[in-house]
Design a protein around this motif. Structure first.
Motif, PDB file in Angstrom:
ATOM      1  N   ARG A   1       6.279  17.089  26.395  1.00  0.00           N
ATOM      2  CA  ARG A   1       7.531  16.632  26.997  1.00  0.00           C
ATOM      3  C   ARG A   1       7.311  16.214  28.448  1.00  0.00           C
ATOM      4  O   ARG A   1       7.912  15.243  28.909  1.00  0.00           O
ATOM      5  N   ARG A   2       6.454  16.944  29.160  1.00  0.00           N
ATOM      6  CA  ARG A   2       6.175  16.568  30.546  1.00  0.00           C
ATOM      7  C   ARG A   2       5.513  15.188  30.597  1.00  0.00           C
ATOM      8  O   ARG A   2       5.889  14.336  31.407  1.00  0.00           O
ATOM      9  N   SER A   3       4.532  14.962  29.712  1.00  0.00           N
ATOM     10  CA  SER A   3       3.833  13.676  29.691  1.00  0.00           C
ATOM     11  C   SER A   3       4.764  12.545  29.286  1.00  0.00           C
ATOM     12  O   SER A   3       4.723  11.450  29.867  1.00  0.00           O
ATOM     13  N   LEU A   4       5.624  12.778  28.286  1.00  0.00           N
ATOM     14  CA  LEU A   4       6.561  11.743  27.861  1.00  0.00           C
ATOM     15  C   LEU A   4       7.474  11.354  29.013  1.00  0.00           C
ATOM     16  O   LEU A   4       7.662  10.158  29.302  1.00  0.00           O
ATOM     17  N   GLY A   5       8.051  12.337  29.689  1.00  0.00           N
ATOM     18  CA  GLY A   5       8.938  12.033  30.806  1.00  0.00           C
ATOM     19  C   GLY A   5       8.238  11.244  31.895  1.00  0.00           C
ATOM     20  O   GLY A   5       8.801  10.283  32.452  1.00  0.00           O
ATOM     21  N   ALA A   6       6.996  11.621  32.195  1.00  0.00           N
ATOM     22  CA  ALA A   6       6.246  10.923  33.247  1.00  0.00           C
ATOM     23  C   ALA A   6       5.997   9.471  32.872  1.00  0.00           C
ATOM     24  O   ALA A   6       6.133   8.556  33.704  1.00  0.00           O
ATOM     25  N   GLN A   7       5.617   9.223  31.608  1.00  0.00           N
ATOM     26  CA  GLN A   7       5.335   7.850  31.172  1.00  0.00           C
ATOM     27  C   GLN A   7       6.611   7.008  31.136  1.00  0.00           C
ATOM     28  O   GLN A   7       6.595   5.826  31.500  1.00  0.00           O
ATOM     29  N   VAL A   8       7.706   7.601  30.700  1.00  0.00           N
ATOM     30  CA  VAL A   8       8.973   6.865  30.658  1.00  0.00           C
ATOM     31  C   VAL A   8       9.392   6.473  32.070  1.00  0.00           C
ATOM     32  O   VAL A   8       9.827   5.328  32.310  1.00  0.00           O
TER      33      VAL A   8
END
Length: 666
Positions: free
Chosen positions: A122-129
């Protein structure tokens, strides 16, 4: 042999008590002083006290809005133009990404024929978005601008969608297996500014490059400012020769954007979220716009109460990016669940590939079409004996009516303790009308119930309610995920004619439905492809169920053509198992089965063997186009081959129409 309506499963007291439905019932009692005895009582309240129900959900789900709403609903009239939560300003993507957990909880599991099983936190997804959203803003994308995609079901596509929505731009997607004409027919209607495209995809071990297709699509869209290019088949793929093309990795080459410095674009109640398209087998596909607030409220309800998803759940449904089910699967993020993305054939390299993936990801809710189940049953698979499915709790069947035999297969071959759900809705609502509740029993071939907030009825031709009889599926009260409009639909005429012309004041969806006395529902196929034979209406689904139980029959399609003088021509087409031929003995077995399981009126006038049954790209049998061809329509007017999954399948029907025409002339 299992029969329609047989009781197959009852929820244990512990399962029902732990469900989101039960939690909501307790919340209503404790916070609102509303005490409902069971799901049926809750449903009746949800469709009679409409404003109170949706207002309760707004509070229950802690919807984040920049401004308070002024009223829940502008009017109870069931018609286009009803406004929901006026005055509110929300963002759908903000709610999808607000459940961060510890940050390392999975947001996505992803597998494809070109990539091994992977995991995105979830942390990685938020950062990429946040990076992609920031880059889109720097490219001049503003709220209301359209951003489109021609990419497979991979994390990059979901990231692009979330980033687009986060800044208030409008998303639309086509699957890379769509033909150039099909994509242009869709995207040219909405004049996109940015185009996300992949270099191709792989299916059943075969690569399908899309370099030329992307170039042709981009050339046909003069509104484009930028093409974002994803090398998916080949990481070294060159950029397409289009203006202002940017590699995905270059787009991502940006410093991290901290959450506290990123601002989601909270938009008005009627601001479009995405544009989804009807199948478009004939005519220009309808460009259907949903709003942020409408989809948000509907998907929170759907995921919580009808899929029973929670933090820690893992949701999978076999879909492509060209089907609204892709949007719905991603909605699992709204409730803190993880989502499984799969790109490729569901039976390659082995027929159990999806079950192996389900075991490795700990999938709790597994979804596919009844057609997929039939394939597995014919191959003799028993996934429950070969894979660890201990975390699996629920099955979601969608896309076409499910038979009692499909239900029975899951309990026999997958797991005996399983909440098996069949649900039915549509692209137009990005959700379901009828579906499931974890507090109710499962009966063979039966959809458990009407969904909360969906005032669904079965009506006869005169507009009267019928019970335990087949009628038109109608909805008599408004709901939030109704389209806000069709794009470029002047005065809303196409929207109105699509759903409100037959029964003024009610949404007629175009499906046949039966609702029994306990509230269970059966979908019998499209009412606009009904077999109307000498005044008796016959649903195609009941014929398919009977015919496809005959040994040697793999698939079937039936239509009924009106002839001069009040006569009818009702041919049946069958796809047979390799090595099986359509002889008189097989014809007699098929007709006998139809007489026995249905009635003498269900017996066709002729039976023809075909190499394949034609399907749309979203796995719908093409009954209406075939009927039109047999009634003399020009093939290119009756069906768009670019909107088909298997265009050569249409040739046999064109040849039959020509033969009938020659015989008639002679």
């Amino acid at each position: 042999m299992v029969k329609e309506g047989d009781l197959l499963w009852t929820p244990s007291p512990a399962f029902a008590e732990a469900s989101n439905v039960t939690h909501f019932l307790r919340w209503l009692r404790d916070r609102r002083g509303l005490d409902f005895a069971d799901y049926d009582a809750l449903w009746r309240w949800s469709v009679t006290e409409i404003e109170a129900f949706w207002a309760a959900l707004w509070t229950y789900f802690e919807v984040q809005s920049g401004t308070p709403y002024q009223r829940v609903l502008s009017s109870r009239d069931m018609a286009p133009g009803v406004r929901w939560f006026e005055g509110s300003t929300v963002n759908y993507a903000e709610h999808m990404l607000r459940f961060s957990g510890n940050g390392e909880d999975p947001a996505f599991f992803h597998l494809s024929e070109t990539r091994p099983l992977g995991r995105t936190s979830r942390r990685s997804l938020g950062a990429q978005v946040r990076i992609v959203a920031t880059r889109l803003r720097s490219l001049g994308v503003k709220p209301g601008d359209r951003v489109v995609s021609y990419m497979p079901n991979v994390p990059e596509t979901a990231i692009a969608m979330l980033a687009t929505v986060a800044i208030g731009a409008v998303w639309s997607s086509a699957a890379p297996e769509f033909g150039v004409k099909t994509v242009i027919e869709r995207f040219s209607q909405i004049e996109p500014k940015v185009f996300f495209a992949a270099d191709g995809y792989r299916f059943a071990g075969k690569d399908f490059p899309r370099f030329d297709e992307v170039q042709a699509i981009a050339a046909a869209l003069p509104s484009l400012d930028h093409v974002i290019w994803l090398p998916y088949l080949n990481e070294g793929a060159e950029l397409p020769p289009v203006a202002d093309a940017i590699l995905w990795r270059e787009l991502m080459d940006h410093s991290e954007v901290p959450p506290h410095l990123f601002v989601y674009e909270r938009v008005a109640h009627d601001h479009p979220l995405w544009i989804v398209f009807s199948s478009g087998t004939t005519g220009l596909p309808k460009a259907i716009a949903h709003s942020h607030v409408g989809a948000l409220m509907e998907h929170l309800k759907l995921c919580h109460f009808h899929l029973n998803l929670k933090p820690g759940s893992v949701m999978f449904f076999y879909t492509t990016t060209g089907w609204v089910m892709w949007n719905i699967v991603l909605a699992g993020l709204l409730v803190g669940a993880a989502v499984v993305l799969y790109d490729g054939s569901p039976v390659h390299p082995e027929p159990d590939v999806l079950w192996r993936m389900a075991a490795e990801t700990g999938t709790t809710c597994f979804g596919a079409s009844p057609t997929y189940v039939q394939i597995l049953e014919r191959k003799g698979l028993e996934p429950g004996k070969t894979h660890d499915l201990s975390r699996l709790e629920a099955i979601l069947l969608g896309g076409s009516p499910a038979t009692p035999e499909s239900f029975a297969w899951f309990y026999r071959a997958v797991k005996s303790d399983l909440w098996l759900t069949s649900q039915s809705g549509g692209t137009e609502i990005a959700s379901g009308f009828v579906g499931a509740s974890p507090t109710l029993p499962v009966h063979a071939g039966e959809i458990q119930t009407r969904m909360l907030g969906m005032d669904v009825h079965a009506w006869d031709d005169a507009g009267g309610d019928v019970t335990d009889a087949v009628g038109e599926l109608v909805v008599t009260s408004p709901f939030p995920s109704m389209p806000v409009y069709f794009w470029n639909d002047r005065n809303g005429r196409r929207y109105h004619s699509s759903y409100f012309d037959v029964f003024p004041g009610a949404w007629r969806h175009g499906d046949f439905i039966k609702i029994n006395r306990r509230g269970g529902c059966y979908i019998y196929g499209r009412s606009d492809s009904t077999l109307n034979r000498y005044g008796v209406r016959i649903g195609t689904a009941e014929i398919y169920r009977a015919v496809e139980q005959v040994d040697g029959v793999l698939d079937s399609l039936i239509v009924c053509c009106e002839l001069p003088g009040g006569n009818f021509y009702m041919p049946l087409f069958v796809k047979l198992r390799p090595g099986t031929q359509l002889d008189d003995a097989l014809r007699q077995r098929i007709n006998a089965r139809l007489r026995q399981d249905c009635s003498p009126r269900h017996v066709p006038d002729e039976i023809h063997q075909v190499a394949d049954v034609p399907y749309t790209l979203t796995a719908k049998k093409m009954e209406i186009p075939v009927r039109k061809i047999l009634m003399g329509w020009a093939p290119d007017k009756a069906a768009s081959r670019d909107a088909m999954a298997n265009p050569p399948a249409l040739d046999a029907f064109i040849a039959l129409a020509e033969d009938r025409r020659r015989i008639a002339v002679a």
